[in-house]
Enzyme design. Structure first.
Site, PDB file in Angstrom:
ATOM      1  N   LYS A   1       0.845  -1.211   0.000  1.00 10.67           N
ATOM      2  CA  LYS A   1       0.000   0.000   0.000  1.00 10.67           C
ATOM      3  C   LYS A   1       0.877   1.255   0.000  1.00 10.67           C
ATOM      4  O   LYS A   1       0.592   2.223  -0.705  1.00 10.67           O
ATOM      5  CB  LYS A   1      -0.935  -0.017   1.219  1.00 10.67           C
ATOM      6  CG  LYS A   1      -2.021  -1.091   1.123  1.00 10.67           C
ATOM      7  CD  LYS A   1      -2.866  -1.249   2.382  1.00 10.67           C
ATOM      8  CE  LYS A   1      -3.797  -2.458   2.208  1.00 10.67           C
ATOM      9  NZ  LYS A   1      -4.752  -2.656   3.296  1.00 10.67           N
TER      10      LYS A   1
ATOM     11  N   GLN B   1      -5.164  -2.279   9.445  1.00 12.38           N
ATOM     12  CA  GLN B   1      -4.987  -3.553   8.745  1.00 12.38           C
ATOM     13  C   GLN B   1      -5.653  -4.685   9.534  1.00 12.38           C
ATOM     14  O   GLN B   1      -5.400  -4.841  10.729  1.00 12.38           O
ATOM     15  CB  GLN B   1      -3.490  -3.823   8.529  1.00 12.38           C
ATOM     16  CG  GLN B   1      -3.194  -5.032   7.655  1.00 12.38           C
ATOM     17  CD  GLN B   1      -3.700  -4.868   6.218  1.00 12.38           C
ATOM     18  OE1 GLN B   1      -3.729  -3.766   5.682  1.00 12.38           O
ATOM     19  NE2 GLN B   1      -4.117  -5.953   5.610  1.00 12.38           N
TER      20      GLN B   1
ATOM     21  N   ASP C   1     -11.084   2.551   3.903  1.00 14.46           N
ATOM     22  CA  ASP C   1     -11.473   1.174   3.585  1.00 14.46           C
ATOM     23  C   ASP C   1     -12.977   1.025   3.335  1.00 14.46           C
ATOM     24  O   ASP C   1     -13.433  -0.025   2.880  1.00 14.46           O
ATOM     25  CB  ASP C   1     -11.132   0.276   4.788  1.00 14.46           C
ATOM     26  CG  ASP C   1      -9.915  -0.600   4.538  1.00 14.46           C
ATOM     27  OD1 ASP C   1      -9.585  -0.840   3.364  1.00 14.46           O
ATOM     28  OD2 ASP C   1      -9.319  -1.055   5.522  1.00 14.46           O
TER      29      ASP C   1
END
Ligand SMILES: Nc1nc2c(c(=O)[nH]1)N[C@@H](CN(C=O)c1ccc(C(=O)N[C@@H](CCC(=O)O)C(=O)O)cc1)CN2
Length: 286
Positions: free
Chosen positions: A53, A97, A120
């Protein structure tokens, strides 16, 4: 028949070069997007995904903010980092995460995030926006899959889609996206309680396999010509990826996403799309 490849690597590269132009335009207006990541523990796969990322951020000109905590971090310590990123003006969007170590209340962490910085699309407010069909960040893997299908000209409108799995990052939001008017698919969601998975698979024009069970989708259960997206990640004893789709499916399907090189790079590209769109929404609102 040998399936055509749903090339996530190439598609993600094209999305990222478009984003680089949009980021440059934002910077000219004094807006500097920055992506934060919160990584808890030393899981090698999660470390790899987070590193990817930040590599992507560098490619498109988005600043990187990295927060790492040990696997022993407490709920309170993780929440303190989330609060800090909520307040950090350099961080315009961030992710935590997943999965978090056992014993940590993941939902509480997600809920504590500022929904305006949720890159997200997994904050309850943003999942609610998805249900209500209001603009907001879309969950990265499901939207990455839609983009991968669109870019390769796979017909979603009217398609019978089987989604295997019901996790928060893919299985839950995937049918919500597929049944929007813009996609217009008919979706069957299968999971560990499904009595006859093969019967559902045989009817599917598109299969999204996100169960985390190696080679669950077998060639004899796939309709000839179907598009098959392999999202599952299990590992063999050498750490190599074993997908949810049996390699023999390539001989039956019309389209197949490689794993690696399919849905993973699209997940990362969509994350950057969310960061850039949030920054652009900010400009439009100001
Ligand atoms: N906060 C989140 N956590 C997790 C998500 C998510 O969307 N948000 N999804 C998955 C993991 N994931 C994203 O973080 C992810 C998975 C795979 C890849 C990727 O690029 N995979 C490569 C292969 C890498 C390898 O060799 O292992 C590929 O498919 O080519 C990126 C991100 C769970 N957690």
């Amino acid at each position: 028949m040998t399936a055509q490849i749903l090339d996530g690597k190439a598609t993600a590269a094209a999305i990222k070069s478009d984003l680089a132009v949009r980021v440059a335009a934002l910077k000219e207006r004094g807006i500097h997007p920055g992506l934060g990541t919160v990584l808890v523990g030393e899981d090698p796969a999660s470390q790899k995904y987070v590193a990817g990322k930040h590599r992507d951020c560098a490619q498109v000109g988005i600043a990187s903010i990295q927060r790492e905590l040990p696997a022993t971090a407490t709920q309170e310590e993780i929440e303190a980092v989330v609060r800090e990123l909520n307040e950090d003006p350099e961080c315009t969007g961030y992710i935590v995460q997943l999965p978090l170590p056992k014993g940590i209340d993941e939902n509480r962490i997600l809920t504590l995030m500022d929904p305006a910085k949720d890159a997200d699309g997994l904050h309850p407010t943003n999942l609610g926006r998805l249900v209500l069909n209001e603009p907001g960040p879309l969950p990265c893997t499901p939207y990455g899959i839609i983009q991968l299908l669109r870019k390769h000209g796979v017909e979603i409108n009217g398609a019978e889609v089987v989604v295997i799995g019901r996790g928060v990052t893919i299985g839950r939001p995937m049918p919500l996206l597929l049944t929007r008017r813009s996609e217009n698919a008919t979706v069957t969601q299968c999971h560990t309680g499904t009595r006859d998975l093969a019967a559902h698979l045989r009817r599917a024009d598109i299969i999204v396999a996100a169960a985390g069970v190696p080679h669950l989708v077998k060639p004899e259960d796939v309709k000839p010509g179907a598009a098959v997206l392999d999202v599952g990640v299990s590992r063999d004893e050498n750490g190599r990826i074993l997908g949810d789709v049996h390699p023999g499916v390539t001989e039956v399907a019309g389209w197949i996403s490689p794993n690696p090189g399919g849905v993973g790079p699209m997940t990362r590209a969509q994350l950057l799309v969310n960061v850039v769109e949030a920054a652009e929404r900010g400009v439009a609102a100001s």
